[in-house]
Scaffold this motif. Structure first.
Motif, PDB file in Angstrom:
ATOM      1  N   LEU A   1       0.701  -1.194   0.066  1.00 25.11           N
ATOM      2  CA  LEU A   1       0.032   0.036   0.079  1.00 25.11           C
ATOM      3  C   LEU A   1       0.967   1.240   0.154  1.00 25.11           C
ATOM      4  O   LEU A   1       1.988   1.246   0.335  1.00 25.11           O
ATOM      5  N   ILE A   2       0.238   2.367  -0.327  1.00 20.60           N
ATOM      6  CA  ILE A   2       0.759   3.701   0.101  1.00 20.60           C
ATOM      7  C   ILE A   2       0.569   4.079   1.447  1.00 20.60           C
ATOM      8  O   ILE A   2      -0.431   3.974   1.795  1.00 20.60           O
ATOM      9  N   GLY A   3       1.532   4.496   1.969  1.00 24.30           N
ATOM     10  CA  GLY A   3       1.459   5.100   3.419  1.00 24.30           C
ATOM     11  C   GLY A   3       2.059   6.421   3.436  1.00 24.30           C
ATOM     12  O   GLY A   3       2.974   6.822   2.863  1.00 24.30           O
ATOM     13  N   SER A   4       1.776   7.102   4.696  1.00 27.03           N
ATOM     14  CA  SER A   4       2.077   8.606   5.132  1.00 27.03           C
ATOM     15  C   SER A   4       1.977   8.846   6.478  1.00 27.03           C
ATOM     16  O   SER A   4       1.144   8.273   7.297  1.00 27.03           O
TER      17      SER A   4
ATOM     18  N   THR B   1       5.775  12.102  -5.983  1.00 29.08           N
ATOM     19  CA  THR B   1       7.071  11.247  -5.611  1.00 29.08           C
ATOM     20  C   THR B   1       6.692  10.271  -4.513  1.00 29.08           C
ATOM     21  O   THR B   1       6.314  10.744  -3.499  1.00 29.08           O
ATOM     22  N   ILE B   2       7.276   8.970  -4.821  1.00 29.13           N
ATOM     23  CA  ILE B   2       6.686   8.003  -3.577  1.00 29.13           C
ATOM     24  C   ILE B   2       8.123   7.300  -3.418  1.00 29.13           C
ATOM     25  O   ILE B   2       8.758   6.762  -4.185  1.00 29.13           O
ATOM     26  N   SER B   3       8.214   7.185  -2.003  1.00 28.69           N
ATOM     27  CA  SER B   3       9.567   6.706  -1.566  1.00 28.69           C
ATOM     28  C   SER B   3       9.282   5.050  -1.506  1.00 28.69           C
ATOM     29  O   SER B   3       8.371   4.574  -0.909  1.00 28.69           O
ATOM     30  N   ILE B   4      10.326   4.181  -1.959  1.00 35.55           N
ATOM     31  CA  ILE B   4      10.360   2.934  -1.787  1.00 35.55           C
ATOM     32  C   ILE B   4      11.748   2.372  -1.660  1.00 35.55           C
ATOM     33  O   ILE B   4      12.800   3.024  -1.512  1.00 35.55           O
TER      34      ILE B   4
ATOM     35  N   VAL C   1      14.185   5.964  -4.476  1.00 39.63           N
ATOM     36  CA  VAL C   1      14.559   4.782  -4.000  1.00 39.63           C
ATOM     37  C   VAL C   1      15.553   5.306  -2.933  1.00 39.63           C
ATOM     38  O   VAL C   1      16.383   6.135  -2.788  1.00 39.63           O
ATOM     39  N   ARG C   2      15.128   4.853  -1.661  1.00 42.64           N
ATOM     40  CA  ARG C   2      15.894   5.254  -0.673  1.00 42.64           C
ATOM     41  C   ARG C   2      16.303   4.045   0.293  1.00 42.64           C
ATOM     42  O   ARG C   2      15.794   2.810   0.297  1.00 42.64           O
ATOM     43  N   ASP C   3      17.543   3.884   0.931  1.00 39.89           N
ATOM     44  CA  ASP C   3      17.851   3.001   1.854  1.00 39.89           C
ATOM     45  C   ASP C   3      17.081   2.702   3.045  1.00 39.89           C
ATOM     46  O   ASP C   3      16.947   1.734   3.740  1.00 39.89           O
ATOM     47  N   THR C   4      16.302   3.610   3.458  1.00 36.02           N
ATOM     48  CA  THR C   4      15.524   3.528   4.664  1.00 36.02           C
ATOM     49  C   THR C   4      14.298   4.516   4.495  1.00 36.02           C
ATOM     50  O   THR C   4      14.469   5.620   3.794  1.00 36.02           O
ATOM     51  N   LEU C   5      13.268   4.038   4.857  1.00 38.16           N
ATOM     52  CA  LEU C   5      11.823   4.687   4.678  1.00 38.16           C
ATOM     53  C   LEU C   5      11.496   5.626   6.167  1.00 38.16           C
ATOM     54  O   LEU C   5      10.673   6.329   6.198  1.00 38.16           O
TER      55      LEU C   5
ATOM     56  N   ASP D   1      11.444   8.785   8.408  1.00 41.10           N
ATOM     57  CA  ASP D   1      11.478  10.077   8.095  1.00 41.10           C
ATOM     58  C   ASP D   1      11.517  10.541   6.561  1.00 41.10           C
ATOM     59  O   ASP D   1      12.183  11.521   6.406  1.00 41.10           O
ATOM     60  N   SER D   2      10.950   9.713   5.841  1.00 42.18           N
ATOM     61  CA  SER D   2      10.756   9.931   4.329  1.00 42.18           C
ATOM     62  C   SER D   2      10.060  11.241   4.173  1.00 42.18           C
ATOM     63  O   SER D   2       8.887  11.395   4.763  1.00 42.18           O
ATOM     64  N   PRO D   3      10.399  12.297   3.322  1.00 41.30           N
ATOM     65  CA  PRO D   3       9.647  13.465   3.310  1.00 41.30           C
ATOM     66  C   PRO D   3       8.578  13.140   2.283  1.00 41.30           C
ATOM     67  O   PRO D   3       7.758  14.114   1.958  1.00 41.30           O
ATOM     68  N   ASN D   4       8.358  12.014   1.604  1.00 44.62           N
ATOM     69  CA  ASN D   4       7.465  11.508   0.792  1.00 44.62           C
ATOM     70  C   ASN D   4       6.263  10.560   1.104  1.00 44.62           C
ATOM     71  O   ASN D   4       6.934   9.740   2.313  1.00 44.62           O
TER      72      ASN D   4
END
Length: 241
Positions: free
Chosen positions: A131-134, A146-149, A168-172, A174-177
């Motif tokens: 899912l998409i989460g925030s 923009t979606i972080s994965i 693409v991030r090494d960790t989700l 504190d993602s700004p997205n």
């Protein structure tokens, strides 16, 4: 014939048919290899493992970690058995399963696995929704967002289909997205899930082909332990460094 006589005749006929059916089925399910009895007699469950964290982690081949390793260990312990863990290449393990050299094969497999016509499977014991989460109110649409994965999640193409941009991030943490991840990970991160579902994976354990008593016992165990919230919590715990 009086009505009462008709009832008795019908009951007698039903009973006769039931007896004939039972006589035609010596044992169900068919278990020509005595799978369950053989495993209990030898005292071990022969289980192949394929690394796929957090389902299976093979840092120590003699003691794999991960959710499915835990479940199999608990199942074996309930029946007074230990687990004989087997490692090897995927094709090698599939062949061992097909030839009944393994009792089970685990590795985060889904019901859509490419060997589903060659081997047996349990029923889906856990449904993993991506899912998409925030951290804020979850989005209702992701067009142009923009979606972080995480790396190696194969979500880029799914996001592209919804006109979203992958970050693409090494960790989700504190993602700004908004992020795309399995619901169990969103819950562990304290994020609010949306109703935007990118994928759904029904997880199974692989077994030798055909119905057998060991499979039935395993499915009874999985049915008793199918609480999705508890499984989600265990997945999150297994995913931690």
């Amino acid at each position: 014939m009086p009505f009462a006589g008709l009832i008795r005749s019908a009951l007698l006929l039903s009973l006769t048919l039931l007896i004939l059916m039972l006589q035609g089925c010596d044992r169900w399910p068919a278990d020509p290899r005595d799978s369950l009895a053989t495993a209990i007699e030898r005292g071990t469950l022969k289980v192949g493992v394929v690394a796929n964290p957090p389902w299976v982690e093979v840092t120590d081949p003699a003691a794999p970690a991960g959710l499915e390793s835990q479940l199999v260990t608990e199942f074996a312990r309930e029946r007074g058995m230990t687990v004989d863990w087997r490692t090897g290449g995927m094709e090698e393990q599939i062949e061992a399963l097909k030839s009944f050299e393994l009792d089970l094969l685990i590795g985060g497999f889904t019901a859509a696995n490419p060997w589903k016509t060659e081997v047996g499977t349990t029923f889906p014991y856990y449904t993993e929704r991506v899912l998409i989460g925030s951290a804020e109110a979850p989005p209702t649409a992701i067009d142009g967002q923009t979606i972080s994965i995480l790396p190696d999640t194969n979500l880029t193409s799914l996001l592209l289909k919804q006109n979203a941009i992958s970050d693409v991030r090494d960790t989700l943490v504190d993602s700004p997205n908004p992020v795309a991840a399995p619901q169990w990970r969103l819950s562990g991160l304290g994020l609010n899930p949306s109703e935007i579902e990118l994928a759904k994976h029904k997880h199974v354990l692989l077994t030798p082909p055909g119905e057998n008593a060991l499979l039935m016992e395993l499915e009874r165990f999985l049915f008793r332990n199918r609480d999705e919230q508890q499984l989600a919590t265990r997945l999150w715990q297994e995913a931690q460094p």
